[in-house]
Design a protein around this motif. Structure first.
Motif, short mmCIF file in Angstrom:
data_model
loop_
_atom_site.label_atom_id
_atom_site.label_comp_id
_atom_site.label_asym_id
_atom_site.label_seq_id
_atom_site.Cartn_x
_atom_site.Cartn_y
_atom_site.Cartn_z
N ALA A 34 -52.68 -28.17 38.78
CA ALA A 34 -52.81 -29.73 38.40
C ALA A 34 -54.05 -30.29 38.35
N ASP A 35 -55.09 -29.42 38.47
CA ASP A 35 -56.48 -29.96 38.70
C ASP A 35 -57.16 -29.65 37.50
N GLY A 36 -56.65 -29.44 36.24
CA GLY A 36 -57.37 -29.37 35.26
C GLY A 36 -58.05 -27.86 35.20
N VAL A 37 -57.24 -26.89 35.30
CA VAL A 37 -58.04 -25.56 35.34
C VAL A 37 -58.40 -24.81 33.90
N TYR A 38 -57.76 -25.37 32.81
CA TYR A 38 -57.96 -24.90 31.42
C TYR A 38 -58.47 -25.93 30.59
N SER A 39 -59.10 -25.75 29.49
CA SER A 39 -59.46 -26.74 28.38
C SER A 39 -58.59 -26.83 27.38
N GLU A 40 -58.66 -27.81 26.60
CA GLU A 40 -57.67 -28.20 25.51
C GLU A 40 -57.99 -27.19 24.30
N ASP A 41 -59.18 -26.88 24.30
CA ASP A 41 -59.17 -25.75 23.08
C ASP A 41 -58.79 -24.52 23.52
N GLN A 42 -58.62 -24.12 24.61
CA GLN A 42 -57.93 -23.05 25.28
C GLN A 42 -56.60 -22.95 24.97
N TYR A 108 -54.59 -13.47 26.97
CA TYR A 108 -53.66 -13.88 28.34
C TYR A 108 -53.89 -14.95 28.83
N LEU A 109 -55.17 -15.12 29.28
CA LEU A 109 -55.65 -16.54 29.79
C LEU A 109 -55.47 -17.70 28.79
N ASP A 110 -55.81 -17.40 27.51
CA ASP A 110 -55.25 -18.54 26.67
C ASP A 110 -53.81 -18.72 26.71
N ILE A 111 -53.02 -17.93 26.61
CA ILE A 111 -51.52 -18.12 26.71
C ILE A 111 -51.20 -18.95 27.97
N ILE A 112 -51.80 -18.53 29.16
CA ILE A 112 -51.53 -19.12 30.27
C ILE A 112 -52.04 -20.68 30.14
N ALA A 113 -53.10 -20.88 29.59
CA ALA A 113 -53.32 -22.28 29.36
C ALA A 113 -52.33 -23.34 28.61
N HIS A 114 -51.75 -22.51 27.63
CA HIS A 114 -50.75 -23.03 26.64
C HIS A 114 -49.45 -23.12 27.58
N VAL A 115 -49.14 -22.39 28.44
CA VAL A 115 -48.03 -22.34 29.28
C VAL A 115 -48.09 -23.63 30.44
N LEU A 116 -49.37 -23.63 30.94
CA LEU A 116 -49.46 -24.76 31.73
C LEU A 116 -49.48 -26.27 31.05
N LYS A 117 -49.99 -26.41 29.77
CA LYS A 117 -49.78 -27.58 29.15
C LYS A 117 -48.44 -27.65 28.76
N GLU A 118 -47.66 -26.98 28.55
CA GLU A 118 -46.51 -27.30 28.38
C GLU A 118 -45.63 -27.50 29.59
N ASN A 119 -46.13 -27.32 30.48
CA ASN A 119 -45.45 -27.57 32.01
C ASN A 119 -46.06 -29.08 32.38
N GLY A 120 -46.80 -29.66 31.62
CA GLY A 120 -46.92 -30.86 32.00
C GLY A 120 -48.22 -31.01 32.77
N PHE A 121 -49.11 -29.90 32.79
CA PHE A 121 -50.43 -30.06 33.63
C PHE A 121 -51.33 -30.35 32.58
N ALA A 122 -52.26 -31.23 33.02
CA ALA A 122 -53.48 -31.69 32.22
C ALA A 122 -54.50 -30.85 32.27
N ALA A 123 -55.36 -30.80 30.98
CA ALA A 123 -56.42 -29.83 30.73
C ALA A 123 -57.69 -30.63 31.37
#
Length: 249
Positions: A34-42, A108-123
């Motif tokens: 929940a602490d913004g661990v990925y970027s929007e582009d990712q 795989y890291l990019d896909i995790i970023a997508h999964v986190l975004k779809e679970n409501g965690f902000a970039a």
């Protein structure tokens, strides 16, 4: 009993209590998803990679088909409380099903970023890297609200297939339309939890391409583009599946 002996008894207990308190504080202050661990582009790159490699088993909306859901209760049950590396390891060693460990760590890291975004965690401002996985704890996500429905929205409905006038086909007693993702590999399989019937009617524009006579009177799942004109709701069809041979609840 001398003081030196008492001290030797007390020190191990004090050290143990201090260590336990330190562990608790460390866990409370640990970084989470929940602490913004990925970027929007990712996450954008991850969405494309997920659509190509994962949606076939897990649905384009992460709801699960032949593979488990990657959101909401199932996601929390499988990964909440663990380091993000547990999710990465699971993906990187077992997926895609027909070619495990074939995508490369960055994908795989990019896909995790997508999964986190779809679970409501902000970039956040920075991309997720492999070095950070051990230090990021997974917590339960928040379901993303569906996009608003308007003209030319991509939606899914359930209703009764009915023959209309002049060789037209209608979906009657249909549920309220629900917005869904529109992706090239969107699955044609209806969701596990099927919606109840409702009071809507939709004119199915390209029903003839799906041999509708064989499904007359059946309860059907339809997904497609919603087109609203005065006095009528129309739908194109990209998914057309029978739920029941009768149209009772």
């Amino acid at each position: 009993m001398n003081k030196l002996f008492l001290s030797s008894l007390m020190i191990p207990g004090m050290l143990g209590a201090a260590a336990a308190e330190f562990a608790v504080r460390a866990q409370e202050s640990a970084k989470t998803v929940a602490d913004g661990v990925y970027s929007e582009d990712q996450a954008t790159r991850g969405a494309a990679a997920y659509d190509t490699n994962c949606a076939g088993c897990h649905r384009s909306d992460l709801g699960g088909v032949t593979g488990p859901a990657l959101k909401e209760q199932r996601f929390a049950r499988d990964f909440a409380g663990k380091d993000l590396k547990a999710l990465f390891t699971k993906m990187a060693t077992t997926m895609p099903r027909n070619a495990p460990a074939s995508l490369g760590d960055n994908v795989y890291l990019d896909i995790i970023a997508h999964v986190l975004k779809e679970n409501g965690f902000a970039a956040g401002p920075n991309e997720l890297t492999g070095d950070e996985l051990d230090g990021v704890r997974v917590v339960p996500g928040k379901p993303r609200p569906p996009p608003p429905i308007g003209d030319y929205s991509y939606v899914e409905v359930v209703g009764c297939l009915t023959a209309g006038p002049q060789n037209t086909w209608l979906l009657t007693r249909a549920s309220e339309p629900v917005a869904v993702l529109s992706t090239p590999s969107a699955q044609s399989t209806p969701p596990v939890t099927v919606k109840p019937l409702g009071a809507q009617t939709f004119h199915l524009l390209d029903a003839m391409a799906y041999t509708p006579d064989g499904h007359k009177g059946h309860k059907m799942y339809v997904r497609g583009l919603l087109i609203k004109i005065p006095g009528e709701q129309r739908m194109t069809i990209s998914a057309f599946e029978m739920i029941s041979p009768t149209c009772s609840e």
